[in-house]
Design an enzyme around this catalytic site. Structure first.
Site, PDB file in Angstrom:
ATOM      1  N   GLY A   1       1.037  -7.554  13.419  1.00 24.13           N
ATOM      2  CA  GLY A   1       0.778  -8.346  12.231  1.00 24.13           C
ATOM      3  C   GLY A   1      -0.546  -7.938  11.615  1.00 24.13           C
ATOM      4  O   GLY A   1      -1.432  -7.430  12.308  1.00 24.13           O
TER       5      GLY A   1
ATOM      6  N   GLN B   1      -7.967  -8.868   6.707  1.00 19.39           N
ATOM      7  CA  GLN B   1      -8.201  -7.785   7.672  1.00 19.39           C
ATOM      8  C   GLN B   1      -8.318  -6.421   6.998  1.00 19.39           C
ATOM      9  O   GLN B   1      -8.760  -5.460   7.631  1.00 19.39           O
ATOM     10  CB  GLN B   1      -7.081  -7.757   8.714  1.00 19.39           C
ATOM     11  CG  GLN B   1      -7.056  -9.008   9.581  1.00 19.39           C
ATOM     12  CD  GLN B   1      -5.999  -8.886  10.654  1.00 19.39           C
ATOM     13  OE1 GLN B   1      -4.849  -9.195  10.410  1.00 19.39           O
ATOM     14  NE2 GLN B   1      -6.375  -8.420  11.829  1.00 19.39           N
TER      15      GLN B   1
ATOM     16  N   CYS C   1      -5.775  -9.370  18.510  1.00 21.73           N
ATOM     17  CA  CYS C   1      -5.942  -9.237  17.060  1.00 21.73           C
ATOM     18  C   CYS C   1      -6.554  -7.871  16.763  1.00 21.73           C
ATOM     19  O   CYS C   1      -7.499  -7.471  17.443  1.00 21.73           O
ATOM     20  CB  CYS C   1      -6.862 -10.352  16.561  1.00 21.73           C
ATOM     21  SG  CYS C   1      -7.166 -10.295  14.793  1.00 21.73           S
ATOM     22  N   LEU C   2      -6.038  -7.191  15.757  1.00 23.06           N
ATOM     23  CA  LEU C   2      -6.576  -5.865  15.408  1.00 23.06           C
ATOM     24  C   LEU C   2      -8.033  -5.960  14.952  1.00 23.06           C
ATOM     25  O   LEU C   2      -8.756  -4.976  15.024  1.00 23.06           O
ATOM     26  CB  LEU C   2      -5.729  -5.209  14.309  1.00 23.06           C
ATOM     27  CG  LEU C   2      -4.302  -4.818  14.713  1.00 23.06           C
ATOM     28  CD1 LEU C   2      -3.558  -4.254  13.517  1.00 23.06           C
ATOM     29  CD2 LEU C   2      -4.306  -3.826  15.870  1.00 23.06           C
TER      30      LEU C   2
ATOM     31  N   HIS D   1      -0.525 -16.874  13.856  1.00 25.63           N
ATOM     32  CA  HIS D   1      -1.756 -16.077  13.938  1.00 25.63           C
ATOM     33  C   HIS D   1      -2.126 -15.511  12.560  1.00 25.63           C
ATOM     34  O   HIS D   1      -3.280 -15.617  12.129  1.00 25.63           O
ATOM     35  CB  HIS D   1      -1.539 -14.943  14.955  1.00 25.63           C
ATOM     36  CG  HIS D   1      -2.686 -14.012  15.111  1.00 25.63           C
ATOM     37  ND1 HIS D   1      -3.412 -13.924  16.282  1.00 25.63           N
ATOM     38  CD2 HIS D   1      -3.254 -13.121  14.260  1.00 25.63           C
ATOM     39  CE1 HIS D   1      -4.375 -13.017  16.121  1.00 25.63           C
ATOM     40  NE2 HIS D   1      -4.300 -12.519  14.911  1.00 25.63           N
ATOM     41  N   GLU D   2      -1.151 -14.930  11.862  1.00 24.83           N
ATOM     42  CA  GLU D   2      -1.444 -14.295  10.568  1.00 24.83           C
ATOM     43  C   GLU D   2      -1.780 -15.342   9.508  1.00 24.83           C
ATOM     44  O   GLU D   2      -2.676 -15.137   8.684  1.00 24.83           O
ATOM     45  CB  GLU D   2      -0.268 -13.421  10.113  1.00 24.83           C
ATOM     46  CG  GLU D   2       0.064 -12.260  11.047  1.00 24.83           C
ATOM     47  CD  GLU D   2      -1.144 -11.452  11.489  1.00 24.83           C
ATOM     48  OE1 GLU D   2      -2.077 -11.276  10.694  1.00 24.83           O
ATOM     49  OE2 GLU D   2      -1.164 -11.013  12.652  1.00 24.83           O
TER      50      GLU D   2
ATOM     51  N   HIS E   1      -5.292 -16.435   9.687  1.00 25.52           N
ATOM     52  CA  HIS E   1      -6.241 -15.489   9.077  1.00 25.52           C
ATOM     53  C   HIS E   1      -6.532 -15.847   7.619  1.00 25.52           C
ATOM     54  O   HIS E   1      -7.628 -15.600   7.117  1.00 25.52           O
ATOM     55  CB  HIS E   1      -5.671 -14.064   9.096  1.00 25.52           C
ATOM     56  CG  HIS E   1      -5.980 -13.279  10.337  1.00 25.52           C
ATOM     57  ND1 HIS E   1      -7.270 -12.964  10.716  1.00 25.52           N
ATOM     58  CD2 HIS E   1      -5.174 -12.713  11.269  1.00 25.52           C
ATOM     59  CE1 HIS E   1      -7.234 -12.236  11.836  1.00 25.52           C
ATOM     60  NE2 HIS E   1      -5.974 -12.079  12.202  1.00 25.52           N
TER      61      HIS E   1
HETATM   62 NI    NI Z   1      -5.295 -11.079  13.854  1.00 27.07          NI
END
Ligand code: NI
Length: 150
Positions: free
Chosen positions: A46, A51, A88-89, A130-131, A134
């Protein structure tokens, strides 16, 4: 398509509340294509607007054969709970067990602005939560800090 730079924590961009997407044009399509490529390249499931430095309410999620672009997503129903590892990236090389709803229903728009609804459970539901977090400046580890403060 092109890879975009991923914003890494700590960075104030990751803590901002995003504004809705209002223009559904070619530029939005290009951004979504770039986000998908960037997510795949980084081996993620995701990726949300902030991000890649875009403070708009949009995210992409890809889990195996399932791919979705969530624009202006809103969780309208949550049921059950699940515990499981999350990463998370934007928070590289870290992971923690986080409690999430087991099943969620999300209202959103596609890249053409068409209103849609999706229901998912398990890992995909976790990715949606999660997304969407963000887009309100929330990172998954905020939940651990909340648990520890109790
Ligand atoms: Ni994330």
């Amino acid at each position: 398509m092109a890879l975009r730079d991923i914003v890494v924590d700590p960075n104030p961009t990751l803590r901002k509340k995003c504004r809705p997407v209002e223009v559904f044009d070619e530029k939005l399509g290009k951004l979504l294509d770039d986000m998908r490529e960037t997510m795949n390249h980084a081996d993620g499931v995701g990726l949300a607007g902030p991000q890649v430095g875009i403070l708009r309410r949009l995210a992409v999620v890809e889990v195996e054969d399932f791919y979705i672009e969530l624009i202006n997503p809103v969780i309208v129903k949550k049921t059950g709970t699940q515990d499981g590892p999350e990463g998370c990236l934007s928070v590289p090389n870290k992971q923690a067990d986080i409690k999430r709803p087991y099943k969620v229903t999300v209202d959103y728009q596609d890249r053409n602005g068409t209103p849609m609804t999706v229901t998912a459970e398990g890992f995909i539901a976790r990715a949606f939560c999660h997304e969407i977090d963000h887009l309100d400046g929330i990172l998954y580890y905020d939940y651990i800090e909340k648990q520890e403060k109790r």
